[in-house]
Design a protein around this motif. Structure first.
Motif, mmCIF file in Angstrom:
data_model
loop_
_atom_site.group_PDB
_atom_site.id
_atom_site.type_symbol
_atom_site.label_atom_id
_atom_site.label_comp_id
_atom_site.label_asym_id
_atom_site.label_seq_id
_atom_site.Cartn_x
_atom_site.Cartn_y
_atom_site.Cartn_z
ATOM 1 N N ILE A 162 0.845 -1.194 0.000
ATOM 2 C CA ILE A 162 0.000 0.000 0.000
ATOM 3 C C ILE A 162 0.881 1.245 0.000
ATOM 4 N N VAL A 189 -7.003 -0.469 -4.499
ATOM 5 C CA VAL A 189 -5.572 -0.438 -4.201
ATOM 6 C C VAL A 189 -4.815 0.216 -5.352
ATOM 7 N N ASN A 226 -2.542 3.450 -4.911
ATOM 8 C CA ASN A 226 -1.108 3.322 -5.181
ATOM 9 C C ASN A 226 -0.634 4.202 -6.333
#
Length: 324
Positions: free
Chosen positions: A119, A172, A176
């Motif tokens: 992460i 995610v 990111n």
């Protein structure tokens, strides 16, 4: 200057239990100090035990004799979701109540990178790990609110208004995103965008948490605050390395910005002021600017649909990490 004076306007907090993340320095130090000064048992949650205990010793020197010993160390590493969960679980073995939770700790001006859980570091530290911590202690907050005034305060920032439009928060892959081309991911502009995104996350988090409390009939309150422009060491450390102007910029910031003690005022108002409890409809789920003034949400901060989407997305991401 503020009409709210922590020295005189915070009521007795005797018998209350509080957690302040990042309470060993800057704004968090002064939040911790004032909560303890007014009677609360305060867990200073930080990664470095030595830094935390140095801060506690300094606080004990500033506090009157009767208030010494009220600040306790709680190990908390917000760089990972699993670390935050572990810390919260440990806290549950120490206390049977939680009246005040202040999410203060944050990283600023952080180079792009992924943590050990895959992460992006800024979002992990500033939102997802605090989210995971809150999930664990949430039943205790709800239980405590049945007989006490419970409040959750998250330090956001006016920078939330500069977050990329449309969220960039729901997967995610989006979280990111470095928010800049490869050659410039560690430039000031990209760092600010990642920080701004995390501060939007803090605001959306408290908005939904307030909706949750209301939906279950809990009297607990969740509030996000902008502490103002504060010359914390983190801010000064960020500008000092700037070519040519770093030293001058640091001097100017210290001269014209709030001190860390002043930066704590709005969070302390949100966490303790009787005015907040007397005006729940005004303050519950709100965003406060110095010193305790409600400011209307703008941009994605005002997006009611995103509030729910982001909470659900955060839960999915956290659950995914914890199950891996």
């Amino acid at each position: 200057m503020s009409k709210f004076n922590p020295q005189t306007d915070i009521p007795s907090l005797t018998g209350k239990v509080a957690i302040v993340t990042g309470g060993n320095r800057g704004i968090g130090y002064h939040i911790t100090l004032e909560l303890a000064r007014h009677g609360a048992t305060v867990y200073l949650a930080a990664r470095s035990e030595s830094a935390a205990k140095d801060a506690i010793r300094q606080m004990d020197e500033e506090l009157e004799a009767a208030a010494r010993g009220r600040v306790k160390f709680l190990h908390l590493d917000l760089s990972t979701i699993k670390g935050a969960k572990s810390s919260a679980e440990h806290f549950l073995t120490l206390e049977g109540q939680l009246d005040i939770l202040v999410h203060n700790a944050a990283v600023l001006g952080h180079n792009y990178g992924l943590n050990s859980e895959g992460i992006e570091d800024t979002m992990a530290t500033n939102h997802l790990a605090p989210f995971a911590f809150t999930q664990v202690v949430l039943p205790l907050l709800e239980k405590t609110s049945k007989s006490a005034d419970v409040r959750v305060v998250a330090l956001s920032s006016y920078m939330y208004k500069k977050a990329p439009k449309g969220g960039k928060l729901l997967t995610v892959e989006e979280i990111n995103d470095a928010l800049g081309p490869p050659a410039s991911i560690n430039t000031l502009s990209s760092m600010q965008l990642r920080y701004s995104r995390s501060k939007l996350a803090n605001l959306l988090f408290t908005r939904h948490l307030q909706e949750h409390f209301k939906s279950i009939g809990s009297t607990a309150l969740a509030i996000s605050v902008n502490p103002g422009d504060v010359a914390t060491e983190s801010v000064l450390d960020f500008v000092r390395p700037l070519p040519l102007i770093g030293g001058l910029a640091a001097w100017a910031l210290k001269a014209y910005m709030f001190t860390p003690a002043q930066g704590a005022y709005t969070a302390l108002f949100a966490a303790t002021s009787p005015t907040v409890r007397e005006n729940v409809d005004t303050y519950g789920g709100s965003y406060l600017i110095p010193f305790g003034k409600v400011e209307t949400f703008v941009g994605d901060g005002a997006n009611d649909e995103l509030v729910t989407q982001f909470w659900d997305a955060s839960a999915r991401i956290v659950d995914g990490v914890l199950s891996s």
